[in-house]
Design a protein around this motif. Sequence first.
Motif, PDB file in Angstrom:
ATOM      1  N   ASP A 112       0.799  -1.228   0.000  1.00 29.72           N
ATOM      2  CA  ASP A 112       0.000   0.000   0.000  1.00 29.72           C
ATOM      3  C   ASP A 112       0.829   1.273   0.000  1.00 29.72           C
ATOM      4  O   ASP A 112       0.290   2.373  -0.077  1.00 29.72           O
ATOM      5  N   SER A 113       2.149   1.142   0.059  1.00 30.29           N
ATOM      6  CA  SER A 113       3.002   2.332   0.017  1.00 30.29           C
ATOM      7  C   SER A 113       3.691   2.501  -1.344  1.00 30.29           C
ATOM      8  O   SER A 113       4.603   3.310  -1.471  1.00 30.29           O
ATOM      9  N   ILE A 173       4.032   4.233  -4.238  1.00 28.15           N
ATOM     10  CA  ILE A 173       3.520   5.525  -4.707  1.00 28.15           C
ATOM     11  C   ILE A 173       3.381   5.581  -6.222  1.00 28.15           C
ATOM     12  O   ILE A 173       2.539   6.313  -6.733  1.00 28.15           O
ATOM     13  N   LEU A 197       0.051   4.080  -6.820  1.00 32.06           N
ATOM     14  CA  LEU A 197      -0.946   4.996  -6.263  1.00 32.06           C
ATOM     15  C   LEU A 197      -1.203   6.159  -7.227  1.00 32.06           C
ATOM     16  O   LEU A 197      -2.351   6.517  -7.498  1.00 32.06           O
ATOM     17  N   ASP A 245     -12.570  10.009  -5.985  1.00 34.56           N
ATOM     18  CA  ASP A 245     -11.585   8.992  -5.612  1.00 34.56           C
ATOM     19  C   ASP A 245     -10.199   9.369  -6.117  1.00 34.56           C
ATOM     20  O   ASP A 245      -9.201   9.177  -5.421  1.00 34.56           O
ATOM     21  N   SER A 288      -8.732  11.995  -3.901  1.00 30.69           N
ATOM     22  CA  SER A 288      -8.334  11.384  -2.630  1.00 30.69           C
ATOM     23  C   SER A 288      -6.996  10.660  -2.766  1.00 30.69           C
ATOM     24  O   SER A 288      -6.126  10.776  -1.902  1.00 30.69           O
ATOM     25  N   HIS A 289      -6.823   9.951  -3.863  1.00 26.91           N
ATOM     26  CA  HIS A 289      -5.559   9.247  -4.100  1.00 26.91           C
ATOM     27  C   HIS A 289      -4.416  10.233  -4.310  1.00 26.91           C
ATOM     28  O   HIS A 289      -3.300   9.997  -3.841  1.00 26.91           O
ATOM     29  N   LYS A 348      -4.190  13.216  -3.050  1.00 32.06           N
ATOM     30  CA  LYS A 348      -3.852  13.789  -1.745  1.00 32.06           C
ATOM     31  C   LYS A 348      -2.914  12.859  -0.996  1.00 32.06           C
ATOM     32  O   LYS A 348      -1.928  13.299  -0.395  1.00 32.06           O
ATOM     33  N   ARG A 349      -3.220  11.579  -1.044  1.00 30.27           N
ATOM     34  CA  ARG A 349      -2.347  10.594  -0.385  1.00 30.27           C
ATOM     35  C   ARG A 349      -0.986  10.555  -1.064  1.00 30.27           C
ATOM     36  O   ARG A 349       0.052  10.525  -0.400  1.00 30.27           O
ATOM     37  N   TYR A 350      -0.973  10.565  -2.388  1.00 29.85           N
ATOM     38  CA  TYR A 350       0.286  10.547  -3.146  1.00 29.85           C
ATOM     39  C   TYR A 350       1.149  11.741  -2.754  1.00 29.85           C
ATOM     40  O   TYR A 350       2.338  11.597  -2.479  1.00 29.85           O
ATOM     41  N   SER A 360       1.167  13.381  -0.107  1.00 32.66           N
ATOM     42  CA  SER A 360       1.649  13.353   1.269  1.00 32.66           C
ATOM     43  C   SER A 360       3.028  12.682   1.330  1.00 32.66           C
ATOM     44  O   SER A 360       3.756  12.851   2.305  1.00 32.66           O
ATOM     45  N   PHE A 361       3.386  11.941   0.283  1.00 32.70           N
ATOM     46  CA  PHE A 361       4.693  11.286   0.200  1.00 32.70           C
ATOM     47  C   PHE A 361       5.653  12.003  -0.732  1.00 32.70           C
ATOM     48  O   PHE A 361       6.862  11.907  -0.575  1.00 32.70           O
TER      49      PHE A 361
END
Length: 90
Positions: free
Chosen positions: A32-33, A35, A38, A53, A56-57, A59-61, A63-64
């Motif tokens: 799940d990490s 990127i 992702l 969606d 949202s993905h 935003k997560r991307y 963050s890394f």
Amino acid sequence: VQYLELLMHAFEASQSLPQLHMIYNLMLQIDDSNINILGARALLRQKLGFNRDALSHLKRYFSFVEKTHAPPALQQAWMTLENTPEPPQR
């Protein structure tokens, strides 16, 4: 993982988007990490019309990954989705 990567490349080449989406989901269940996957799934979800969606993905991307270091396609998708109004509530 190698088998999923082979399927991923085959589905990318044939533009089999629903199958590609399923492969991305499986790959992220394993790691799940990841990127890269992702980000690719975010772009695919945008292409499939799942804008919420996709955002949202992204935003997560992001963050890394620093936005200025992301591939241009992901930066463009971020700007597009951030400026897209939410659909009206039903």
